[in-house]
Scaffold this active site. Structure first.
Site, PDB file in Angstrom:
ATOM      1  N   LYS A   1       0.837  -1.205   0.000  1.00  0.00           N
ATOM      2  CA  LYS A   1       0.000   0.000   0.000  1.00  0.00           C
ATOM      3  C   LYS A   1       0.870   1.253   0.000  1.00  0.00           C
ATOM      4  O   LYS A   1       1.601   1.508   0.955  1.00  0.00           O
ATOM      5  CB  LYS A   1      -0.905   0.058   1.233  1.00  0.00           C
ATOM      6  CG  LYS A   1      -1.953   1.176   1.105  1.00  0.00           C
ATOM      7  CD  LYS A   1      -2.619   1.540   2.410  1.00  0.00           C
ATOM      8  CE  LYS A   1      -1.900   2.618   3.169  1.00  0.00           C
ATOM      9  NZ  LYS A   1      -1.877   3.935   2.489  1.00  0.00           N
TER      10      LYS A   1
ATOM     11  N   GLU B   1      10.490   0.919  10.018  1.00  0.00           N
ATOM     12  CA  GLU B   1      11.476   1.974   9.796  1.00  0.00           C
ATOM     13  C   GLU B   1      10.749   3.280  10.076  1.00  0.00           C
ATOM     14  O   GLU B   1       9.873   3.675   9.314  1.00  0.00           O
ATOM     15  CB  GLU B   1      12.003   1.884   8.361  1.00  0.00           C
ATOM     16  CG  GLU B   1      13.365   2.492   8.219  1.00  0.00           C
ATOM     17  CD  GLU B   1      13.270   3.920   7.771  1.00  0.00           C
ATOM     18  OE1 GLU B   1      13.276   4.810   8.652  1.00  0.00           O
ATOM     19  OE2 GLU B   1      13.172   4.143   6.565  1.00  0.00           O
TER      20      GLU B   1
ATOM     21  N   CYS C   1      13.606  10.559   6.453  1.00  0.00           N
ATOM     22  CA  CYS C   1      13.612  10.020   7.816  1.00  0.00           C
ATOM     23  C   CYS C   1      14.992  10.193   8.458  1.00  0.00           C
ATOM     24  O   CYS C   1      15.098  10.385   9.656  1.00  0.00           O
ATOM     25  CB  CYS C   1      13.185   8.565   7.811  1.00  0.00           C
ATOM     26  SG  CYS C   1      14.006   7.616   6.538  1.00  0.00           S
TER      27      CYS C   1
ATOM     28  N   GLU D   1      10.674  15.178  15.821  1.00  0.00           N
ATOM     29  CA  GLU D   1      10.874  15.129  14.378  1.00  0.00           C
ATOM     30  C   GLU D   1       9.959  16.141  13.693  1.00  0.00           C
ATOM     31  O   GLU D   1       8.768  16.203  13.982  1.00  0.00           O
ATOM     32  CB  GLU D   1      10.553  13.732  13.853  1.00  0.00           C
ATOM     33  CG  GLU D   1      10.781  13.607  12.364  1.00  0.00           C
ATOM     34  CD  GLU D   1      10.517  12.193  11.841  1.00  0.00           C
ATOM     35  OE1 GLU D   1       9.464  11.619  12.160  1.00  0.00           O
ATOM     36  OE2 GLU D   1      11.368  11.688  11.089  1.00  0.00           O
TER      37      GLU D   1
END
Ligand code: NAI
Ligand code: MG
Length: 481
Positions: free
Chosen positions: A188, A262, A296, A393
């Site tokens: 997906k 991840e 990331c 983040e």
């Protein structure tokens, strides 16, 4: 190009779109066929540069996911686990070659759908995606050499959920090792960037892959959740937010599903006073402004040795001022559009927090396009270690700067984060590099470079950045028992 106050101006060099083929409406790719969603619902994929509609995309519900998983399970038992590993390899090579042939079209669609600069899509995303497939195609018939004296077996159906920052590249990272090791796939893509995954489905079809070996279903978080929860999915591979990663762990707790997650990052980029400063400044720029900071492993926390801080910050501001911001399809563009209005809101929220926290804020002096989701490259200087900005983040073009005096101090500060995905070290001394690589709690440490990827080297995090490795031999192991 809408960049004012620059030392120079570039003439427009906008990549053409005449050669791309997009359907008006995409169904789901299940069992080797394009099918209408049982949900009967579609959503729009748009261009973050001008908010233009690109195509209608199917929204898969639980029944759709069920059909995809059942097709993948059947293909696993009837075909994919029976053919020779060398045959598996041939199919993956074929997908990689077709992708290479269509590289130009894929790059343009990636840029249109995600907002990333065409230069990055063309030079980084698509070639790396091809390389990843070539690399794992080569392993398919050599698993006995990869794992000598072990009898390794595939897991079955892999449910793979990917984010919007590197859409086609993440699809390749997921599909290549799964197929090489004999698993079948339900993938997906992210809801804002489904189009290159759907083009990949067309390529897979053209490659003649047996029906059901790869199924591509589009949709939102609930579609992803249905894949994770499906009892016939033996392996979950996820890249995305730490929040969703935690939800996935809850869902699979107590089942025998294997997972690799991840997740996010807040990576330290460390500049010592003996570093080649001009190169380091390029490395800082590449570390945080590459792909609008939607990375990331972005080098989002800069640590500069105190005695060179003023000089580095001055050089950095000067270099930032020459960045070209605007139309992602323009070949001169360095910084394109933020992927979605939600992500832009998140980034702006953090910029407000940073201003309130009282650290000095610097933004590039330029005009942004008056449509679309754009954000000026931003620095926060003299940021406190405990501040929200240094801890959370942001996933955007926002860099925090802290200074340090000693090696021990910077190791302690760099490791003081809930994340541990990557780090960068800039110094002239090899001994310093080796000292830091062994002490930094990060999955990847780059030395005198940043954001360099290779299919042969494993990638993945410590702590809240997730677990499991993708790439290299480690990436194969994650799909075998
Ligand atoms: P997200 O984690 O919600 O989305 C990633 C993928 O997971 C998408 O395909 C999404 O549809 C799917 N998903 C969402 N909820 C799910 C669920 N409950 N179960 C299964 N799949 C689900 O990330 P989002 O909201 O797009 O971004 C939020 C933040 O996450 C960003 O600001 C950034 O900090 C971080 N992020 C990190 C990424 C990375 O590469 N590690 C990539 C994208 C976002
Ligand atoms: Mg889009």
């Amino acid at each position: 190009m809408s960049t004012e106050n620059k030392n120079w101006e570039y003439a427009d060099a906008v990549e053409g779109t005449g050669h791309i083929k997009l359907k008006e409406k995409y169904g789901l790719y299940i069992n080797g066929e394009w099918v209408a969603p049982r949900s009967k619902t579609y959503f729009s994929s748009t261009n973050p540069h001008d908010e233009a509609h690109l195509a209608e995309v199917a929204q898969a519900n639980k029944q759709d996911v069920d059909a995809a998983v059942i097709a993948a399970e059947r293909a696993y038992h009837d075909v994919w686990s029976k053919i020779t590993p060398a045959e598996r390899g041939k199919y993956i090579f074929r997908i990689a070659r077709l992708m290479q042939e269509q590289a130009k079209e894929l790059a343009v669609i990636e840029s249109l759908d995600s907002g990333k600069p065409i230069r990055e899509a063309r030079d980084i995303d698509i070639p790396l995606a091809c390389n990843h497939l070539f690399y794992y195609a080569g392993w398919a018939d050599k698993l006995d050499y990869a794992f000598p004296n072990q009898k390794k077996e595939p897991l079955g159906v892999a449910g793979q959920i990917i984010p919007w920052n590197f859409p086609l590249l993440m699809a390749a990272w997921k599909i290549a090792p799964a197929l090489a090791t004999g698993n079948t796939v339900v993938l997906k893509p992210a809801e804002t960037t489904s189009l290159t995954a759907l083009k990949l489905a067309e390529i897979i079809d053209e490659a003649g892959l047996p029906p059901g070996v790869v199924n591509i279903v589009t949709g939102f978080g609930d579609t992803g959740a249905a894949i994770v929860a499906h009892p016939k999915v033996s392996k979950v591979a996820f890249t995305g937010s730490t929040a969703v990663g935690k939800l996935i762990q809850k869902t699979i707790a107590g089942t025998d599903k294997k997972a690799t997650l991840e997740l996010g990052g807040k990576s330290a980029n460390i500049i010592f006073d003996d570093a080649p400063l001009d190169q380091a400044v390029e490395g800082i720029i590449n570390g945080i402004f590459f792909n609008q900071g939607h990375v990331c492993c972005a080098g989002s926390r800069l640590f500069v040795q105190e005695n060179i801080a003023d000089k580095v910050i001055r050089k950095l501001k000067h270099r930032m001022q020459s960045l070209q911001i605007g139309n992602p399809l323009d070949k001169n563009t360095d910084i394109g559009a933020i992927n979605s209005s939600e992500q832009l809101k998140t980034i702006n929220k953090y910029i407000d927090i940073g201003r309130k926290e009282g650290s000095e804020c610097f933004q590039v002096d330029c005009a942004l396009p008056n449509k679309g989701y754009y954000c000026k490259p931003t620095l926060f200087i003299n940021v406190a270690q405990s501040s929200v900005l240094a801890q959370e983040e942001i996933f955007g073009p926002v860099l925090t700067i802290q200074t340090f005096r000693t090696i021990d101090e910077v190791i302690q500060k760099a490791n003081n984060s809930p994340y541990g995905l990557a780090a960068g070290v800039w110094t002239d001394k090899g001994s310093k590099i080796f000292n830091l690589t062994s002490k930094l709690k990060a999955g990847v440490v780059w030395a005198n470079t940043y954001n360099k990827f290779d299919p042969a080297s494993p990638f993945g995090g410590y702590k809240e950045s997730g677990f499991g490795r993708e790439g290299g031999l480690h990436g194969l192991g994650a799909y075998l028992k």
